[in-house]
Motif scaffolding. Structure first.
Motif, PDB file in Angstrom:
ATOM      1  N   ASP A  23      10.199 -80.418 -13.367  1.00 54.71           N
ATOM      2  CA  ASP A  23       9.865 -79.618 -14.544  1.00 54.71           C
ATOM      3  C   ASP A  23      11.013 -79.742 -15.525  1.00 54.71           C
ATOM      4  OD1 ASP A  23       7.451 -78.738 -13.508  1.00 54.71           O
ATOM      5  OD2 ASP A  23       8.359 -76.971 -12.569  1.00 54.71           O
ATOM      6  N   ARG A  25      12.121 -78.975 -19.885  1.00 53.94           N
ATOM      7  CA  ARG A  25      11.782 -78.209 -21.096  1.00 53.94           C
ATOM      8  C   ARG A  25      11.617 -79.182 -22.264  1.00 53.94           C
ATOM      9  NH1 ARG A  25      10.441 -73.086 -20.367  1.00 53.94           N
ATOM     10  NH2 ARG A  25      11.576 -72.158 -18.655  1.00 53.94           N
ATOM     11  N   VAL A  26      10.488 -79.074 -22.923  1.00 48.07           N
ATOM     12  CA  VAL A  26      10.215 -79.869 -24.118  1.00 48.07           C
ATOM     13  C   VAL A  26       9.802 -78.888 -25.206  1.00 48.07           C
ATOM     14  CG1 VAL A  26       8.792 -81.679 -25.150  1.00 48.07           C
ATOM     15  CG2 VAL A  26       9.476 -81.864 -22.746  1.00 48.07           C
ATOM     16  N   GLU A  29       9.058 -75.465 -23.991  1.00 50.67           N
ATOM     17  CA  GLU A  29       7.940 -75.299 -23.064  1.00 50.67           C
ATOM     18  C   GLU A  29       8.213 -76.099 -21.787  1.00 50.67           C
ATOM     19  OE1 GLU A  29       3.255 -76.608 -22.995  1.00 50.67           O
ATOM     20  OE2 GLU A  29       4.175 -76.086 -24.905  1.00 50.67           O
ATOM     21  N   LYS A  30       7.885 -75.515 -20.636  1.00 48.35           N
ATOM     22  CA  LYS A  30       8.061 -76.194 -19.358  1.00 48.35           C
ATOM     23  C   LYS A  30       6.951 -77.225 -19.165  1.00 48.35           C
ATOM     24  CE  LYS A  30       7.349 -74.457 -15.070  1.00 48.35           C
ATOM     25  NZ  LYS A  30       7.519 -73.597 -13.887  1.00 48.35           N
ATOM     26  N   VAL A  31       7.362 -78.468 -18.890  1.00 47.13           N
ATOM     27  CA  VAL A  31       6.417 -79.568 -18.710  1.00 47.13           C
ATOM     28  C   VAL A  31       6.754 -80.281 -17.404  1.00 47.13           C
ATOM     29  CG1 VAL A  31       5.574 -81.745 -19.692  1.00 47.13           C
ATOM     30  CG2 VAL A  31       6.246 -79.876 -21.211  1.00 47.13           C
ATOM     31  N   SER A  32       5.738 -80.563 -16.594  1.00 51.36           N
ATOM     32  CA  SER A  32       5.943 -81.341 -15.372  1.00 51.36           C
ATOM     33  C   SER A  32       5.897 -82.825 -15.724  1.00 51.36           C
ATOM     34  CB  SER A  32       4.855 -81.039 -14.337  1.00 51.36           C
ATOM     35  OG  SER A  32       5.013 -79.734 -13.835  1.00 51.36           O
ATOM     36  N   ILE A  33       6.875 -83.565 -15.206  1.00 48.73           N
ATOM     37  CA  ILE A  33       6.922 -85.009 -15.457  1.00 48.73           C
ATOM     38  C   ILE A  33       7.037 -85.741 -14.128  1.00 48.73           C
ATOM     39  CG2 ILE A  33       8.019 -84.745 -17.722  1.00 48.73           C
ATOM     40  CD1 ILE A  33      10.639 -85.754 -16.314  1.00 48.73           C
TER      41      ILE A  33
END
Length: 80
Positions: A23, A25-26, A29-33
């Motif tokens: 996870d 931050r973008v 916002e928290k984004v799973s990569i």
């Protein structure tokens, strides 16, 4: 997705990058990569033993040919 090294034209090391999720931050916002973890790749050792039909020699030749195909088609000269 993998790393490959050829040393002196007759030794090759090869390993797949394991892929893990993280996870990040973008824009707040928290984004799973998906993250290929090159530092965690296990490298396998192959040596061109002079026998053109051995698995190891064939592998080393194929890695060299793959590298050359990328180098001669995609790579561009950088001028400084």
């Amino acid at each position: 997705m993998f790393k490959a090294y050829v040393i002196n034209g007759d030794v090759a090391f090869f390993g797949f990058y394991p892929v893990v999720t993280h996870d990040v931050r973008v824009g707040g916002e928290k984004v799973s990569i998906f993250d290929p973890m090159g530092k965690d790749a296990v490298l396998f050792h192959y040596t061109d033993d002079g026998d053109p039909e051995s698995i190891e020699s064939t592998f080393v030749v194929q890695v060299r040919e793959w590298f050359d195909s990328v180098w001669n088609s995609v790579a561009t000269e950088v001028t400084q």
